[in-house]
Write a protein that holds these residues in place. Structure first.
Motif, mmCIF file in Angstrom:
data_model
loop_
_atom_site.group_PDB
_atom_site.id
_atom_site.type_symbol
_atom_site.label_atom_id
_atom_site.label_comp_id
_atom_site.label_asym_id
_atom_site.label_seq_id
_atom_site.Cartn_x
_atom_site.Cartn_y
_atom_site.Cartn_z
ATOM 1 N N PRO A 93 0.790 -1.231 0.000
ATOM 2 C CA PRO A 93 0.000 0.000 0.000
ATOM 3 C C PRO A 93 0.824 1.284 0.000
ATOM 4 C CG PRO A 93 0.217 -0.794 2.232
ATOM 5 C CD PRO A 93 1.005 -1.751 1.369
ATOM 6 N N ASN A 94 2.144 1.207 -0.070
ATOM 7 C CA ASN A 94 2.985 2.347 0.290
ATOM 8 C C ASN A 94 3.339 3.222 -0.912
ATOM 9 O OD1 ASN A 94 3.630 1.441 3.236
ATOM 10 N ND2 ASN A 94 4.052 -0.358 1.953
ATOM 11 N N THR A 95 2.803 4.434 -0.914
ATOM 12 C CA THR A 95 3.061 5.370 -2.008
ATOM 13 C C THR A 95 3.794 6.625 -1.540
ATOM 14 O OG1 THR A 95 0.891 6.398 -1.689
ATOM 15 C CG2 THR A 95 1.050 4.597 -3.300
ATOM 16 N N GLY A 96 4.059 6.732 -0.245
ATOM 17 C CA GLY A 96 4.767 7.894 0.289
ATOM 18 C C GLY A 96 5.443 7.547 1.600
ATOM 19 N N ILE A 97 6.328 8.409 2.050
ATOM 20 C CA ILE A 97 7.103 8.133 3.262
ATOM 21 C C ILE A 97 6.206 8.109 4.499
ATOM 22 C CG2 ILE A 97 8.885 9.104 4.785
ATOM 23 C CD1 ILE A 97 10.422 9.873 2.227
ATOM 24 N N ALA A 98 5.161 8.934 4.523
ATOM 25 C CA ALA A 98 4.247 8.900 5.662
ATOM 26 C C ALA A 98 3.583 7.529 5.784
ATOM 27 C CB ALA A 98 3.193 9.995 5.519
ATOM 28 N N GLN A 99 3.250 6.917 4.642
ATOM 29 C CA GLN A 99 2.667 5.575 4.684
ATOM 30 C C GLN A 99 3.684 4.542 5.144
ATOM 31 O OE1 GLN A 99 0.967 5.798 0.609
ATOM 32 N NE2 GLN A 99 -0.860 4.874 1.528
ATOM 33 N N LEU A 100 4.938 4.698 4.696
ATOM 34 C CA LEU A 100 5.990 3.800 5.174
ATOM 35 C C LEU A 100 6.097 3.866 6.691
ATOM 36 C CD1 LEU A 100 9.019 4.340 2.721
ATOM 37 C CD2 LEU A 100 7.394 2.449 2.751
ATOM 38 N N GLN A 101 6.074 5.071 7.225
ATOM 39 C CA GLN A 101 6.183 5.243 8.675
ATOM 40 C C GLN A 101 5.018 4.576 9.390
ATOM 41 O OE1 GLN A 101 6.419 9.560 8.415
ATOM 42 N NE2 GLN A 101 8.518 9.536 9.240
ATOM 43 N N GLU A 102 3.818 4.751 8.854
ATOM 44 C CA GLU A 102 2.646 4.157 9.498
ATOM 45 C C GLU A 102 2.686 2.634 9.401
ATOM 46 O OE1 GLU A 102 -0.526 3.639 11.739
ATOM 47 O OE2 GLU A 102 0.578 5.521 11.446
ATOM 48 N N THR A 103 3.127 2.100 8.263
ATOM 49 C CA THR A 103 3.257 0.644 8.107
ATOM 50 C C THR A 103 4.242 0.093 9.134
ATOM 51 O OG1 THR A 103 2.732 0.733 5.739
ATOM 52 C CG2 THR A 103 3.925 -1.201 6.526
ATOM 53 N N LEU A 104 5.367 0.772 9.308
ATOM 54 C CA LEU A 104 6.368 0.320 10.278
ATOM 55 C C LEU A 104 5.834 0.412 11.711
ATOM 56 C CD1 LEU A 104 9.551 1.879 8.651
ATOM 57 C CD2 LEU A 104 9.186 -0.558 9.080
ATOM 58 N N ARG A 105 5.136 1.475 12.048
ATOM 59 C CA ARG A 105 4.578 1.596 13.403
ATOM 60 C C ARG A 105 3.602 0.453 13.695
ATOM 61 N NH1 ARG A 105 3.960 7.208 11.828
ATOM 62 N NH2 ARG A 105 5.592 8.479 12.806
ATOM 63 N N ARG A 106 2.729 0.191 12.725
ATOM 64 C CA ARG A 106 1.735 -0.863 12.912
ATOM 65 C C ARG A 106 2.421 -2.225 13.045
ATOM 66 N NH1 ARG A 106 -1.265 0.850 9.277
ATOM 67 N NH2 ARG A 106 -0.443 -0.370 7.547
#
Length: 586
Positions: free
Chosen positions: A125-138
Motif C-alpha cells: 500500500p505504500n506510495t509515500g514516506i508517511a505511509q511507510l512510517q505508518e506501516t512500520l509503526r503498525r
C-alpha cells in the motif's frame, strides 16, 4: 473405445478428491484393456501443454512413483489405469510442467516473509514516506517477530514509486522509533535505510569510510550518515543487524519462503548468492524433511571461505532430500532502478549529488573479477554472475574469455554453462560475444512492468530503456534464455513473469521494447524447460515427457489461447511435486 468413454464418464460422477483439484473426479474403475502398469494418478480433460516441441500437447498423462509414465492420447494413457488409480478430471483447466526458478534468493524471501510489507502497489500500500512510517509503526506494535528479534525489518520500499521520489532518511525512521533498530530494505535488495539506533548497532559513524563497492550516503555538507546505505555498505551493515537465530527459527523462515513459491507453482527454487548460514539452514531443512520443493543453492563465491560446501556431499547434480548445491554466485554491480548498476554511458538523471557523468560503479576490479571466474573454471564449478549494467557485462565477458583461454583445451568449449544473471542493459554486440563464449542469459523482463516507466524517464532514457532484458536479440541469435523474478525483489509470481515476458507492458500501459516480446509458448519454455537446462536438470524436469519427474502445475486457463492482455489474470490452482499435491488454491 466405448468402454474407455464409459470409464471417463464414470470418473465425472465421483467428486471430492482429497489431494486433487476442488471439484475434480476420481475413478476406481479398471481399464478394459490389459494395463501396462498401474498408475498412481491420471490427468485428462484439459489442455496439457508439455513444453516439448516434438509433442507440444497431449490428451492425458499418467504418473507412477513420482514420475511420468505415459503422455499421449486418452486411449494410450488409459492402459495405465487400475483400481487404485486416481483419475483427475481437469475440467478444462490447463496442466503444464512445474515452474523452474532460474534465479532468486530463497533465504531472502524468508526475511521478507517476517518483515513489514513496504512494497508499493500492486503488491503493497505504500506510495509515500508517511505511509511507510505508518506501516512500520503498525508492524512494530503487532508483530511477534519484532518482540522476539528486537529489531524491526521492513522490505520493499521503492523510491521510484514514492511520491517524494527519494529514500527515507534516518530522521524519518527515528520518528518511528529511536530505541528499536529499524532496517527498511529497498525493493532491489541493494539498499537500505537505517534509523540512528540501527546505524549505531552497525558501527557506522561520520568517521566510517565507504567500503569498496559501496556508499554510505551523507547529510548535505557533512560526513554524518543520512541513513541510506548502498551495496556493500548495506551488506556489511546487515551482518551486524541480523539477529542470531536458532536452527528451528531459521528453518521456520525457510518454510514460510517455500510456501510462497508453492503458491505460484514453483517446484524447483534457486537460492542465489547464499551465505554460509543460508546453506546450513537449507541443509538442516532437508535433513528435517521440511523441503517440499527442490532447492538448488549457489553460494556466494566471496563468502564461502575455503569452499567447504563445494567439497561436501551436497555439491552434486543429484538432490538429497530435495537439496543440492549447483555452483557459485558472483556479483559485479548493483541495481539499475537504484542507479548503482555499472553502465558504459551515464544515467539519464544521476542520483542527487552525483555529476552528469555518473554511470554507476562496479563491485570489484577487472583483475579481481577475472580471478573469481577463473577460480570457478579451475574447479569446474558452474558460476552465475550478477551483471546488470553493460560495463559489468563487459567485465564478465572479459573474465570468461580469460578463463576459457586458460582452462578450455584448444578448440574445445567445455560446457561449464556460466550464466549471466539479469543482463538488463545487454547490448546487441554483447549478445554475439556471450553466444560465442557459451554464456547463458537469464534475463529479467519483469522490470518492464515494475520499473519500465522509471527506466524511460529517469534511469536510462530511450532507446536504452526499450532494450532492457533484450529477449528478441537473444532469440534472433538462436539462443535460449530464462526469465526470472529475483524474489524477494518482487514476489515470486510466475504469472507476472509470464505476462511481462510476453507483453512488456509498463505500469502506465506503455509497451517497452515491442521487438523483444515473445510468444506465450516461448515464455513458458523460458520458465520450465530452459531453466531446467540452465541447472543441468533438463533430463529430469521442465517438460511433460515419459521418464521425467511429475512436477506439474494446474492453471485456471490456457496461456496459449487466452488474449495476451489477460495472461495476468491466470491463477495457479494446484502445484504438484513428484506426483504429490503440495499446494491447493483456497
Amino acid at each position: 473405445m466405448a468402454i474407455l468413454r464409459r470409464q471417463f464418464a464414470a470418473a465425472l460422477a465421483v467428486t471430492g478428491l482429497g489431494v486433487g483439484l476442488a471439484g475434480c473426479a476420481v475413478s476406481q474403475d479398471r481399464a478394459g484393456s490389459t494395463p501396462v502398469g498401474v498408475a498412481d494418478s491420471l490427468y485428462w480433460n484439459g489442455p496439457i501443454l508439455t513444453m516439448n516441441d516434438a509433442q507440444p500437447q497431449v490428451e492425458a498423462v499418467a504418473v507412477r512413483a513420482g514420475r511420468i509414465v505415459a503422455a499421449g492420447t486418452r486411449a494410450d494413457v488409459a492402459r495405465w489405469q487400475g483400481s487404485t488409480t486416481q483419475v483427475v478430471d481437469l475440467q478444462g483447466r490447463t496442466l503444464i510442467p512445474g515452474f523452474v526458478d532460474p534465479h532468486s534468493h530463497l533465504g531472502g524471501v524468508g526475511l521478507q516473509a517476517i518483515a513489514a510489507n513496504l512494497l508499493p502497489p500492486p503488491d503493497g500500500p505504500n506510495t509515500g514516506i508517511a505511509q511507510l512510517q505508518e506501516t512500520l509503526r503498525r508492524y512494530i506494535n503487532t508483530s511477534p517477530d519484532v518482540r522476539e528479534l528486537q529489531v524491526a525489518f521492513g522490505f520493499g520500499y521503492d523510491d521510484s514509486q514514492l511520491s517524494e521520489r527519494r529514500h527515507p532518511t534516518r530522521d524519518e525512521l527515528d520518528a518511528v522509533s529511536t530505541t528499536l533498530p529499524i532496517v527498511a530494505i529497498h525493493q532491489s535488495g541493494h539498499f537500505a535505510a537505517l534509523n540512528s539506533k540501527a546505524l549505531e548497532r552497525a558501527g557506522i559513524t561520520a568517521q566510517t569510510p565507504d567500503p569498496q563497492g559501496g556508499v554510505i550516503r551523507r547529510r548535505a555538507g557533512s560526513r554524518e550518515p543520512d541513513g541510506v546505505l548502498e551495496e556493500n555498505a548495506y551488506f556489511g551493515a546487515l551482518q551486524h543487524l541480523m539477529p542470531r537465530l536458532t536452527v528451528e527459527q531459521s528453518v521456520g523462515w525457510l518454510e514460510k519462503s517455500q510456501a510462497l513459491y508453492l503458491q505460484f507453482g514453483y517446484t524447483t527454487v534457486q537460492d542465489g548468492r547464499a551465505d554460509p548460514g543460508g546453506v546450513d539452514t537449507a541443509i538442516a531443512a532437508a535433513k528435517m524433511g521440511k523441503l517440499k520443493v527442490d532447492v538448488v543453492s549457489y553460494p556466494d563465491i566471496l563468502t564461502m571461505g575455503e569452499g567447504r560446501f563445494m567439497q561436501g556431499p551436497y555439491y552434486s547434480r543429484n538432490y538429497q532430500q530435495h537439496f543440492r548445491i549447483g555452483g557459485v554466485k558472483l556479483t559485479l554491480d548493483g541495481s539499475p532502478q537504484g542507479k548503482t548498476a555499472w553502465l558504459t554511458q551515464p544515467y539519464l538523471q544521476p542520483p542527487a549529488g552525483q555529476p552528469a557523468s555518473y554511470a554507476g560503479y562496479g563491485v570489484m576490479s577487472n583483475a579481481q573479477a577475472t580471478a573469481q571466474i577463473e577460480k570457478a573454471f579451475a574447479n569446474n564449478w558452474q558460476i552465475l554472475v550478477h551483471a546488470n549494467g553493460d560495463a559489468a557485462i563487459d567485465q564478465m565477458i572479459q573474465g570468461v574469455q580469460a578463463a576459457r583461454a586458460r582452462y578450455d583445451s584448444a578448440g574445445t568449449l567445455q560446457d561449464r554453462r556460466p550464466v549471466l544473471i539479469h543482463g538488463q542493459t545487454l547490448r546487441r554486440d554483447q549478445v554475439d560475444k556471450i553466444k560465442a563464449l557459451g554464456i547463458f542469459p537469464s534475463l529479467f523482463p519483469m522490470h518492464t512492468y515494475y520499473w519500465g516507466d522509471w527506466h524511460r524517464s529517469s534511469v536510462l532514457g530511450d532507446p536504452r530503456a526499450q532494450n532492457i532484458s533484450p529477449t528478441g536479440w537473444v532469440l534472433a541469435q538462436g539462443m535460449r534464455f530464462t526469465t526470472h523474478h529475483d524474489a524477494p525483489v518482487v514476489l515470486p509470481s510466475s504469472i507476472r513473469v509470464l505476462d511481462a515476458t510476453v507483453n512488456r507492458t509498463t505500469r502506465s500501459g506503455q509497451v517497452l521494447g515491442p521487438e523483444h516480446r515473445v510468444s506465450p509458448w516461448i515464455a513458458l519454455q523460458a520458465m520450465t524447460l530452459w531453466p531446467a537446462w540452465q541447472h543441468f536438470e533438463a533430463e529430469h524436469k521442465g517438460s511433460i515427457e515419459v521418464g521425467k519427474l511429475a512436477d506439474l502445475v494446474v492453471l485456471s486457463g490456457n496461456p496459449l489461447t487466452v488474449p495476451h492482455a489477460q495472461l495476468i489474470d491466470l491463477k495457479v490452482l494446484q502445484t504438484i511435486k513428484e506426483g504429490v499435491v503440495v499446494y491447493q488454491a483456497p
